[in-house]
Scaffold this motif. Structure first.
Motif, PDB file in Angstrom:
ATOM      1  N   ALA A  45      -0.553  44.704 -26.010  1.00  0.00           N
ATOM      2  CA  ALA A  45      -0.070  45.914 -25.339  1.00  0.00           C
ATOM      3  C   ALA A  45       1.156  46.484 -26.053  1.00  0.00           C
ATOM      4  CB  ALA A  45       0.250  45.624 -23.882  1.00  0.00           C
ATOM      5  N   THR A 105      -0.053  48.144 -29.245  1.00  0.00           N
ATOM      6  CA  THR A 105      -0.705  49.415 -28.913  1.00  0.00           C
ATOM      7  C   THR A 105       0.332  50.476 -28.567  1.00  0.00           C
ATOM      8  OG1 THR A 105      -2.649  48.253 -28.104  1.00  0.00           O
ATOM      9  CG2 THR A 105      -2.372  50.536 -27.378  1.00  0.00           C
ATOM     10  N   LEU A 106       1.323  50.104 -27.779  1.00  0.00           N
ATOM     11  CA  LEU A 106       2.379  51.037 -27.401  1.00  0.00           C
ATOM     12  C   LEU A 106       3.147  51.522 -28.631  1.00  0.00           C
ATOM     13  CD1 LEU A 106       3.995  52.490 -25.205  1.00  0.00           C
ATOM     14  CD2 LEU A 106       5.371  50.409 -24.960  1.00  0.00           C
ATOM     15  N   ALA A 138      -0.747  51.593 -22.109  1.00  0.00           N
ATOM     16  CA  ALA A 138      -0.042  50.497 -22.776  1.00  0.00           C
ATOM     17  C   ALA A 138       1.279  50.195 -22.061  1.00  0.00           C
ATOM     18  CB  ALA A 138       0.207  50.831 -24.245  1.00  0.00           C
ATOM     19  N   SER A 176       0.491  48.298 -18.942  1.00  0.00           N
ATOM     20  CA  SER A 176       0.093  46.931 -19.276  1.00  0.00           C
ATOM     21  C   SER A 176       1.297  46.081 -19.667  1.00  0.00           C
ATOM     22  CB  SER A 176      -0.931  46.948 -20.417  1.00  0.00           C
ATOM     23  OG  SER A 176      -1.334  45.640 -20.726  1.00  0.00           O
TER      24      SER A 176
END
Length: 131
Positions: A36, A39-40, A78, A81
């Motif tokens: 996460a 992805t962020l 993200a 999450s």
């Protein structure tokens, strides 16, 4: 150089160990948080390169409308999450990212937090007319 999921995983494990919360059984959640975070970071990098926050979308009928860029949904998902996984692991942002001891805001916050509430000094008016 862009951080990989394995780099984030190592950082998370280090933070958990420093907080005394690490256990090998947490590896699945650690990997989930690392993914996460990666992805962020990628979504934020993508947003930095955008010229506009919208894209033109053509419907099946041929009508064109503006819609938010899809990277914003990826970023929000993200972020959600990351928040959920950090809560599940019992980590704070300070534990995960470390602190900058030279940051005046952090220093002030710690001073206020550690000062506690002191007993106030109550000054009473002198009611003696001869004084």
């Amino acid at each position: 150089m862009e951080k990989k999921v394995s780099d984030y995983k190592a950082d998370i494990i280090k933070a958990l160990k420093a907080a005394g919360k690490y256990s090998k059984s947490l590896d699945i959640q650690v990997i989930s948080l690392a993914g996460a975070l990666c992805t962020l970071n990628k979504a934020n990098d993508e947003i930095d390169g955008l010229d506009s926050v919208t894209i033109s979308v053509t419907s099946r009928y041929g009508n064109e409308t503006l819609a938010p860029h899809p990277v914003f949904k990826i970023q929000k998902d993200a972020q959600d999450s990351v928040t959920r996984q950090m809560k599940a692991l019992g980590l704070t942002a300070e534990e995960l990212t470390g602190t900058d001891e030279d940051d005046p805001l952090i220093d002030l916050t710690k001073k206020v937090k550690n000062s506690g509430r002191k007993k106030p000094n109550i000054i009473k008016r002198n009611t003696d007319p001869t004084a």
